[in-house]
Design an enzyme around this catalytic site. Structure first.
Site, mmCIF file in Angstrom:
data_model
loop_
_atom_site.group_PDB
_atom_site.id
_atom_site.type_symbol
_atom_site.label_atom_id
_atom_site.label_comp_id
_atom_site.label_asym_id
_atom_site.label_seq_id
_atom_site.Cartn_x
_atom_site.Cartn_y
_atom_site.Cartn_z
ATOM 1 N N HIS A 9 -34.338 41.109 85.697
ATOM 2 C CA HIS A 9 -32.889 41.289 85.524
ATOM 3 C C HIS A 9 -32.388 42.412 86.440
ATOM 4 C CE1 HIS A 9 -33.586 45.066 83.392
ATOM 5 N NE2 HIS A 9 -34.565 44.461 82.774
ATOM 6 N N ARG A 58 -29.655 41.277 78.975
ATOM 7 C CA ARG A 58 -29.708 41.631 80.404
ATOM 8 C C ARG A 58 -30.372 40.522 81.238
ATOM 9 N NH1 ARG A 58 -33.169 45.057 77.419
ATOM 10 N NH2 ARG A 58 -35.273 45.466 78.227
ATOM 11 N N GLU A 109 -38.988 41.943 77.182
ATOM 12 C CA GLU A 109 -39.662 43.081 77.818
ATOM 13 C C GLU A 109 -40.770 43.597 76.897
ATOM 14 O OE1 GLU A 109 -39.562 45.832 80.983
ATOM 15 O OE2 GLU A 109 -40.957 44.527 79.949
ATOM 16 N N HIS A 179 -38.188 40.469 82.617
ATOM 17 C CA HIS A 179 -38.177 41.930 82.643
ATOM 18 C C HIS A 179 -39.334 42.500 83.480
ATOM 19 C CE1 HIS A 179 -35.249 41.788 79.316
ATOM 20 N NE2 HIS A 179 -35.883 40.668 79.057
HETATM 21 O O1 LIG Z 1 -38.082 48.731 79.232
HETATM 22 C C1 LIG Z 1 -37.814 49.575 80.093
HETATM 23 O O2 LIG Z 1 -37.716 50.788 79.951
HETATM 24 C C2 LIG Z 1 -37.619 49.080 81.505
HETATM 25 O O3 LIG Z 1 -37.082 47.805 81.452
HETATM 26 C C3 LIG Z 1 -38.928 48.980 82.238
HETATM 27 O O4 LIG Z 1 -39.731 49.974 81.817
HETATM 28 P P1 LIG Z 1 -40.637 50.644 82.948
HETATM 29 O O5 LIG Z 1 -39.680 51.289 83.918
HETATM 30 O O6 LIG Z 1 -41.501 51.617 82.213
HETATM 31 O O7 LIG Z 1 -41.419 49.521 83.571
#
Ligand SMILES: O=C(O)[C@H](O)COP(=O)(O)O
Length: 237
Positions: A9, A58, A109, A179
């Site tokens: 996204h 998202r 995610e 994600h």
């Molecule tokens: O869920 C989150 O914080 C972001 O989408 C991705 O996390 P990351 O930056 O730790 O991969």
């Protein structure tokens, strides 16, 4: 031969604020909307036959914004969990120019547990740089009360095998809008990455990652940019 496009996204409002997000259902930032529209421009001549997204807005927003620039048809969200029957909606109502969109939590995610809502820099101060890096990028180290990437893969990979691969086998072109970490778990599976390699894998927001599917195998073409494909799988050197 069919095409698989994996798309993280666009930037979300909490990406912009540098907050751990996970399952918190924040929408795209203005920049994230622009990123999704830009991805749509790059993909405007791709014919998509089916779209998969997570249950998080998202990712759904990103898929819809991409398709607003696409000529292959109008996205139509289909609920697979029986709700359609409950609502008295009959399957197979797709008009000829509808592109079915399937939403599933399996593509959500990675669940970041207690870290959700924390600022990433603050987390580094409290827990240390190395520990936060391991929580974010390692394969089998889970954040407090959260999912490791291995845990995430245990829901994303079976879903990918059971729902996405059969579409590719039928010669359908597939868009998966999801994600950073749910896609890292899928890319790790597709590419056969080691635990060491996946530690260095980062997937950028809003940049289509294109694969071709032929004779039962997926071949990475690369990231689709304005001036062509960039085959750097973002495995940090
Ligand atoms: O869920 C989150 O914080 C972001 O989408 C991705 O996390 P990351 O930056 O730790 O991969």
């Amino acid at each position: 031969m069919s095409k698989l496009v994996l798309l993280r996204h666009g930037e979300s409002m909490w990406n912009k604020l540098n907050l751990f997000t996970g399952w918190v259902d924040v929408p795209l930032s203005d920049r994230g909307i622009e990123e999704a529209l830009r991805a749509g421009e790059l993909l405007k001549d791709y014919r998509f036959d089916v779209i998969f997204t997570s249950e998080l807005i998202r990712a759904i927003q990103t898929a819809m914004l991409v398709m607003s620039r696409n000529r292959s048809g109008v996205p139509k969200v289909i609920h697979e969990d029986g709700k359609m029957k409950e609502w008295g909606v009959v399957y197979g109502e797709h008009g000829k120019n509808y592109v079915p969109v399937y939403k599933s939590w399996h593509l959500n995610e990675r669940y970041y547990g207690k870290l959700q809502g924390w600022n990433k820099d603050h987390a580094r101060k409290v827990y240390g740089e190395e520990q936060v890096h391991l929580w974010r990028r390692s394969y089998d180290v889970a954040p407090p009360d959260g999912e490791s990437l291995k845990d995430t893969a245990e829901r994303t990979v079976p879903y990918f095998r059971e729902r996405v691969i059969p579409e590719l086998e039928k010669g359908k072109n597939v868009l998966v809008s999801a994600h950073g970490n749910s896609l890292r778990s899928i890319v790790m599976h597709i590419e056969g990455l080691t635990k060491e390699e996946v530690l260095r894998l980062n997937i950028p927001t809003g940049v289509p990652l294109v694969y071709e599917y032929e004779n039962g195998a997926l071949r990475r073409i690369g990231y689709l940019r304005k001036n062509g494909f960039d085959d750097d799988l973002h495995i940090g050197r």
